[in-house]
Design a protein around this motif. Sequence first.
Motif, short mmCIF file in Angstrom:
data_model
loop_
_atom_site.label_atom_id
_atom_site.label_comp_id
_atom_site.label_asym_id
_atom_site.label_seq_id
_atom_site.Cartn_x
_atom_site.Cartn_y
_atom_site.Cartn_z
N UNK A 175 77.04 54.90 18.13
CA UNK A 175 78.44 54.20 17.67
C UNK A 175 79.03 55.33 16.88
N UNK A 176 78.57 55.86 16.08
CA UNK A 176 79.27 57.09 15.28
C UNK A 176 79.76 58.09 16.01
N UNK A 177 78.89 58.49 16.93
CA UNK A 177 79.23 59.58 17.74
C UNK A 177 80.51 59.22 18.89
N UNK A 178 80.39 57.95 19.35
CA UNK A 178 81.37 57.40 20.25
C UNK A 178 82.72 57.30 19.42
N UNK A 179 83.07 56.49 17.99
CA UNK A 179 84.17 56.41 17.74
C UNK A 179 84.63 57.52 16.39
N UNK B 14 83.11 57.23 24.47
CA UNK B 14 82.33 56.86 25.35
C UNK B 14 81.74 55.61 25.80
N UNK B 15 81.39 55.12 24.41
CA UNK B 15 80.85 53.65 24.69
C UNK B 15 81.72 52.60 25.28
N UNK B 16 83.02 52.99 25.02
CA UNK B 16 83.93 52.21 25.67
C UNK B 16 84.14 51.90 27.18
N UNK B 17 83.21 52.82 27.88
CA UNK B 17 83.06 52.76 29.12
C UNK B 17 82.15 51.39 29.51
N UNK B 18 81.37 51.11 28.39
CA UNK B 18 80.48 49.94 28.64
C UNK B 18 81.37 48.42 28.50
N UNK C 260 89.11 51.68 24.50
CA UNK C 260 89.24 52.71 23.75
C UNK C 260 90.41 52.74 22.63
N UNK C 261 91.47 51.95 22.99
CA UNK C 261 92.55 51.87 22.10
C UNK C 261 92.48 50.58 21.73
#
Lengths: 136, 136, 136, 136
Positions: free
Chosen positions: C65-69, D53-57, D115-116
């Motif tokens: 989470x921290x890396x992604x955001x 990158x987690x927003x891909x999910x 992502x936004x």
Amino acid sequence: MFTQTKVLTHQGALKMLGAAAKRAEAIGQPQCIVIVDARGQVAAELVMTGAKFLSRKSALAKALTASSIGARSDTIPEAVRPAIGAAAKGDVTGLPGGLPIIVDGVVLGGIGVGSGSGEQDVEVAEAALASIGAIG
Amino acid sequence: MFTQTKVLTHQGALKMLGAAAKRAEAIGQPQCIVIVDARGQVAAELVMTGAKFLSRKSALAKALTASSIGARSDTIPEAVRPAIGAAAKGDVTGLPGGLPIIVDGVVLGGIGVGSGSGEQDVEVAEAALASIGAIG
Amino acid sequence: MFTQTKVLTHQGALKMLGAAAKRAEAIGQPQCIVIVDARGQVAAELVMTGAKFLSRKSALAKALTASSIGARSDTIPEAVRPAIGAAAKGDVTGLPGGLPIIVDGVVLGGIGVGSGSGEQDVEVAEAALASIGAIG
Amino acid sequence: MFTQTKVLTHQGALKMLGAAAKRAEAIGQPQCIVIVDARGQVAAELVMTGAKFLSRKSALAKALTASSIGARSDTIPEAVRPAIGAAAKGDVTGLPGGLPIIVDGVVLGGIGVGSGSGEQDVEVAEAALASIGAIG
């Protein structure tokens, strides 16, 4: 404790998808095309109309393999393919059609193409690489 | 109805990671290193800069195999590797580079190393074991 | 079509693990510590003796989470946590203990710590960041 | 015992990706964009440089939801979101940014953007739909 590296942008990935699709259309073989970055994250993907939908999975494995080893997926030695493939839960594959994305000697990721013959898969991947001036 | 067992501490696991990385740097082959305990739980892990990221998966399988059988992963007989590997969903592997962590005759877990040649993987794992006075 | 980025090396990741373990020992709270890179690949991991083994999973989610955001995991707004967490299959979490690894304004990845109270998890993560001159 | 249905081609999907990326660039918010067909198969995907990158999910969940219900993901009633989300293993989401791809009254699939902010996600998805003359 830190280093620098070159990264493929989404503009590059999108250009690769377009070039791959164009070549696949030209040879009349719909393809699944997956592009991953140098750490295995999916950057872009296209499943062409008429492509085998399960080839999406093998195209991903091809892209991951090429990105991980920095070489074409079919350079995985025949003798170890079953063992390494199993240990990596299918992510490592010796199938042709996985090419690294190399620019200025740096591996930026991998592209995997699947649905055609091995030769067709490689041809489409090479067209994608050529569109951004990369080699694989 | 109860018994006692010896357990690897995180200090031991961290020391192993450090020794493994040092040896891998010395031989110029970045590695993925995974250490699991005697019950298959991951204790520590390191993906070295430049290592193949998919080798993280095979290194885990190697560590699990060695811990589970209390012997090196490549002692799994050739003839049964495909069947056992499939039945264990890829967790059992005959690839070299998985070593048990044995102290005073007790299996404390396993270490798996992957990204180099089989010989390099074993050498790095042995360096890790030596750092805590274990054999494998 | 290309860009440059700074990357955390394994030397940096190993130093972070050591600093995290030292702080966790000092406060008497064993921890699970997971470090991921800027694309979500695991770079290093340590499960301390006495830590809750399932906290390995939440520590990974915190790091991702921290890396992604590019921000602390607990900055995910309360109101959207359940929905985003479910949509991301548990990888996005609002639990405290996930900190980005920021150097010179660049997000190099994330560290997730779990097993203690939220305050203890954050304290251990901050000690890891301080050891490499990063902020989070 | 048989029927006909309209299908989105890969040319359409690729055009949508391009239009989405262009709008995302224009508003300065990198996005994850996922397009699925009317049966939930991924048709195309793009993770923009700088996107979470987690927003891909979550983008995939949004696209799946919109395609499955033939309506925007945020039309899932608030009251049932947790229960439906859990039962569908996170694939059904009430998060904004999932839009059906509707042409001539037929649902051809769904697009999910993440992502936004919710407004930005919807704006980018709408730009993608407009590029092929679809509504959502």
